[in-house]
Design a protein around this motif. Structure first.
Motif, PDB file in Angstrom:
ATOM      1  N   MET A   1      58.866  52.450 -34.195  1.00 39.30           N
ATOM      2  CA  MET A   1      59.943  51.651 -34.761  1.00 39.30           C
ATOM      3  C   MET A   1      59.455  50.215 -34.963  1.00 39.30           C
ATOM      4  N   GLU A   2      59.660  49.682 -36.179  1.00 37.75           N
ATOM      5  CA  GLU A   2      59.227  48.329 -36.474  1.00 37.75           C
ATOM      6  C   GLU A   2      59.987  47.322 -35.620  1.00 37.75           C
ATOM      7  N   GLN A   3      59.372  46.143 -35.442  1.00 37.17           N
ATOM      8  CA  GLN A   3      59.945  45.128 -34.560  1.00 37.17           C
ATOM      9  C   GLN A   3      61.363  44.745 -34.976  1.00 37.17           C
ATOM     10  N   ARG A   4      61.599  44.534 -36.275  1.00 31.23           N
ATOM     11  CA  ARG A   4      62.942  44.127 -36.721  1.00 31.23           C
ATOM     12  C   ARG A   4      63.960  45.223 -36.458  1.00 31.23           C
ATOM     13  N   GLU A   5      63.571  46.468 -36.739  1.00 27.97           N
ATOM     14  CA  GLU A   5      64.504  47.567 -36.498  1.00 27.97           C
ATOM     15  C   GLU A   5      64.817  47.706 -35.012  1.00 27.97           C
ATOM     16  N   LEU A   6      63.830  47.468 -34.176  1.00 20.87           N
ATOM     17  CA  LEU A   6      64.053  47.515 -32.735  1.00 20.87           C
ATOM     18  C   LEU A   6      65.043  46.427 -32.313  1.00 20.87           C
ATOM     19  N   ARG A   7      64.904  45.245 -32.880  1.00 19.76           N
ATOM     20  CA  ARG A   7      65.830  44.148 -32.566  1.00 19.76           C
ATOM     21  C   ARG A   7      67.250  44.486 -33.026  1.00 19.76           C
ATOM     22  N   LEU A   8      67.360  45.117 -34.198  1.00 18.31           N
ATOM     23  CA  LEU A   8      68.678  45.505 -34.697  1.00 18.31           C
ATOM     24  C   LEU A   8      69.314  46.567 -33.803  1.00 18.31           C
ATOM     25  N   LYS A   9      68.503  47.515 -33.320  1.00 17.95           N
ATOM     26  CA  LYS A   9      69.025  48.544 -32.427  1.00 17.95           C
ATOM     27  C   LYS A   9      69.526  47.911 -31.136  1.00 17.95           C
ATOM     28  N   GLU A  10      68.741  47.002 -30.582  1.00 14.52           N
ATOM     29  CA  GLU A  10      69.145  46.331 -29.349  1.00 14.52           C
ATOM     30  C   GLU A  10      70.423  45.513 -29.575  1.00 14.52           C
ATOM     31  N   PHE A  11      70.512  44.906 -30.747  1.00 15.05           N
ATOM     32  CA  PHE A  11      71.705  44.126 -31.084  1.00 15.05           C
ATOM     33  C   PHE A  11      72.932  45.038 -31.199  1.00 15.05           C
ATOM     34  N   ALA A  12      72.762  46.191 -31.834  1.00 10.11           N
ATOM     35  CA  ALA A  12      73.865  47.148 -31.976  1.00 10.11           C
ATOM     36  C   ALA A  12      74.375  47.599 -30.611  1.00 10.11           C
ATOM     37  N   VAL A  13      73.477  47.859 -29.697  1.00  8.16           N
ATOM     38  CA  VAL A  13      73.859  48.286 -28.345  1.00  8.16           C
ATOM     39  C   VAL A  13      74.605  47.168 -27.630  1.00  8.16           C
ATOM     40  N   GLU A  14      74.162  45.919 -27.827  1.00  6.31           N
ATOM     41  CA  GLU A  14      74.851  44.791 -27.205  1.00  6.31           C
ATOM     42  C   GLU A  14      76.285  44.668 -27.731  1.00  6.31           C
ATOM     43  N   LEU A  15      76.468  44.921 -29.028  1.00  2.55           N
ATOM     44  CA  LEU A  15      77.811  44.902 -29.600  1.00  2.55           C
ATOM     45  C   LEU A  15      78.696  45.948 -28.939  1.00  2.55           C
ATOM     46  N   PHE A  16      78.120  47.108 -28.705  1.00  5.76           N
ATOM     47  CA  PHE A  16      78.869  48.192 -28.059  1.00  5.76           C
ATOM     48  C   PHE A  16      79.246  47.799 -26.631  1.00  5.76           C
ATOM     49  N   LYS A  17      78.321  47.180 -25.923  1.00  4.87           N
ATOM     50  CA  LYS A  17      78.550  46.819 -24.519  1.00  4.87           C
ATOM     51  C   LYS A  17      79.677  45.797 -24.351  1.00  4.87           C
ATOM     52  N   ILE A  18      79.820  44.892 -25.307  1.00  2.81           N
ATOM     53  CA  ILE A  18      80.866  43.874 -25.189  1.00  2.81           C
ATOM     54  C   ILE A  18      82.168  44.316 -25.867  1.00  2.81           C
ATOM     55  N   ASN A  19      82.235  45.599 -26.241  1.00  2.00           N
ATOM     56  CA  ASN A  19      83.447  46.187 -26.832  1.00  2.00           C
ATOM     57  C   ASN A  19      83.787  45.584 -28.200  1.00  2.00           C
ATOM     58  N   ALA A  20      82.758  45.149 -28.914  1.00  2.00           N
ATOM     59  CA  ALA A  20      82.977  44.683 -30.287  1.00  2.00           C
ATOM     60  C   ALA A  20      83.056  45.871 -31.243  1.00  2.00           C
ATOM     61  N   ILE A  21      82.576  47.031 -30.786  1.00  5.20           N
ATOM     62  CA  ILE A  21      82.679  48.272 -31.553  1.00  5.20           C
ATOM     63  C   ILE A  21      83.651  49.178 -30.813  1.00  5.20           C
ATOM     64  N   LYS A  22      84.780  49.494 -31.449  1.00  8.07           N
ATOM     65  CA  LYS A  22      85.821  50.274 -30.796  1.00  8.07           C
ATOM     66  C   LYS A  22      86.016  51.594 -31.528  1.00  8.07           C
TER      67      LYS A  22
END
Length: 475
Positions: A1-22
């Protein structure tokens, strides 16, 4: 996985953790039900994640042709744009949702030059209408808009729509990539991904109709308009209108308290609101408004005091909250003049406290020989836009604020077979006040209160007004 895509995946998970994705059943801004909702307003409480987001946006910014200024779509994207501006040293301008009625009266705040290219930053795109609205205001000020960076593309037609209007959208995440990243991280199941995927296939936004409707209050249904209401009482009124299928307001201009209570009980099933001039009620006492409130709750209509506040702020505050009538304790709706300036609205805003209050500003009236002119009417409409969480709508006789579907037009002076009285009151028919005058809710008084059978008269007016509304929206 390219570096940018990895950062986006980590960002998506962080959104989920803070309940920004419901996940569940939610309604989007354009009125569609969705199994996944992105509440990115919570981001402001997480500085670290805001920093990650701004870095991702800046990386994308470097791939876009040079821009002179940036602008965040109000309101969620404003803090995001602010951080990007700080980190890149790129000047920022800010778009107001409504122009001020004082000072410079600007809609776009900040320093810019005519011809500057402005990059738009947005959080979530469904139809693209919010970006287009911002673009139009920027263009009016002489700027150029060709690109927009968004956090999430819901993939429901917004990108195509913006492209048609000359705006290229650059999305950090799509709904598809977001769900994939969350599934790979074990945050959601394959079943959830399939449900969202099926939803995207079957829930494409007809963006042309969305944007057109937002600029045509008179062609929209009450159901379509409800999401645009900002005042809480206006929302309640929309709900009552929709549930009871009535846009009839009864003007109970009687002087006997018992007669008003009996009238409210009999016509309650047919009205959305009962309007009083409480200062003409003889033998007034607290038991009267208490009993009337019980009747309103029983038959699901709002109590409306037609006080027409028009004094200095402190006096208005006392008139609303104190004295014999204690209007704040029972009335959900009131009327006010703009004659003495915004102090009237400031006072009502302050005095309502935890109470729900909706104000109808008097922009026009039905009295013959009124001194209200076009300049006054336009100034009143402008004033109201700066108090969107307080204003339920406007009292007027003709089609105004047609591009503001969240406000209601209330029109008095409706009666069958009568053109006026000997004291200057002018009347319109139920159909003409809706179809020609642009009313959303119509006020009927003597046509019901003086009828031999007020309940039957109320039902007749209710049916005529609703039929005219259905004809207007072509249901």
């Amino acid at each position: 996985m390219e570096q940018r895509e990895l950062r986006l995946k980590e960002f998506a998970v962080e959104l989920f953790k803070i309940n920004a994705i419901k996940f569940g059943e939610y309604k989007t801004k354009v009125g569609l039900m969705t199994p996944v909702y992105c509440d990115l307003r919570v981001l402001v409480s997480y500085p670290k994640i805001m920093g990650i987001l701004s870095d991702l946006i800046i990386d994308t910014l470097h791939t876009i042709e040079s821009q002179e200024v940036i602008c965040g779509v109000p309101y969620t994207a404003l803090p995001i744009a602010t951080i990007v501006s700080f980190k890149t040293n790129l000047p920022m301008v800010m778009r107001r949702k409504e122009a001020k009625d004082y000072g410079t009266k600007k809609l776009i705040e900040g320093i810019f030059q005519e011809g500057d290219k402005c990059l738009i930053i947005e959080d979530v795109v469904t139809s693209g209408s919010s970006i287009l609205e911002t673009t139009k205001d920027l263009i009016k000020e002489g700027m150029k808009v060709t690109d927009a960076i968004v956090l999430l593309n819901r993939e429901q037609g917004g990108e195509k729509f913006l492209t048609q209007h000359g705006i290229k959208m650059h999305a950090l995440l799509t709904m598809t990539s977001l769900m994939k990243y969350l599934k790979d991280a074990g945050c959601v199941t394959e079943e959830s991904c399939k449900k969202v995927g099926d939803y995207l296939k079957n829930s494409q936004v007809t963006t042309n109709s969305v944007v057109t409707k937002r600029s045509k209050r008179l062609e929209m249904t009450f159901e379509d308009r409800f999401p645009y209401a900002k005042n809480e009482v206006a929302k309640r009124l929309f709900k009552i209108i929709i549930e009871k299928k009535t846009n009839l307001v009864l003007a109970a201009d009687l002087t006997d308290a018992t007669d008003i209570l009996n009238l409210a009980e009999s016509v309650g099933p047919h009205i959305c609101s009962l309007k009083l001039h409480v200062d003409i009620v003889e033998h007034f006492n607290d038991n009267f408004t208490s009993t009337l409130s019980q009747i309103a709750k029983k038959h699901n209509f709002l109590l409306f005091e037609d006080r027409k506040f028009a004094d200095i702020g402190k006096t208005v505050e006392y008139q609303y909250t104190r004295g014999v009538y204690k209007i704040a304790s029972w009335a959900s709706l009131v009327t006010a003049h703009s004659l003495t300036g915004h102090g009237v609205l400031d006072a009502l805003l302050l005095a309502r406290g935890s109470n729900e209050l909706g104000v109808f500003l008097l922009a026009e009236c039905s009295a013959k020989g009124s001194l209200i002119d076009e300049k006054y009417t336009n100034a009143t409409i402008t004033m109201g836009k700066n108090y969107s969480d307080l204003i339920a709508g406007y009292v007027c006789q003709q089609k105004l604020f047609v591009d503001e579907p969240g406000y209601l037009q209330l029109t008095p002076g409706v009666q069958l077979g009568v053109s006026g009285d000997d004291l200057g009151q002018q009347y319109n028919s139920p159909s003409s006040v809706i179809l020609e005058g642009g009313a959303d809710v119509a006020v009927v008084g003597r046509g019901i209160t003086k009828a031999g059978n007020p309940e039957n008269a109320a039902k007749e007016y209710k049916d005529l007004l609703w039929a005219a509304y259905l004809q207007r929206v072509k249901q």
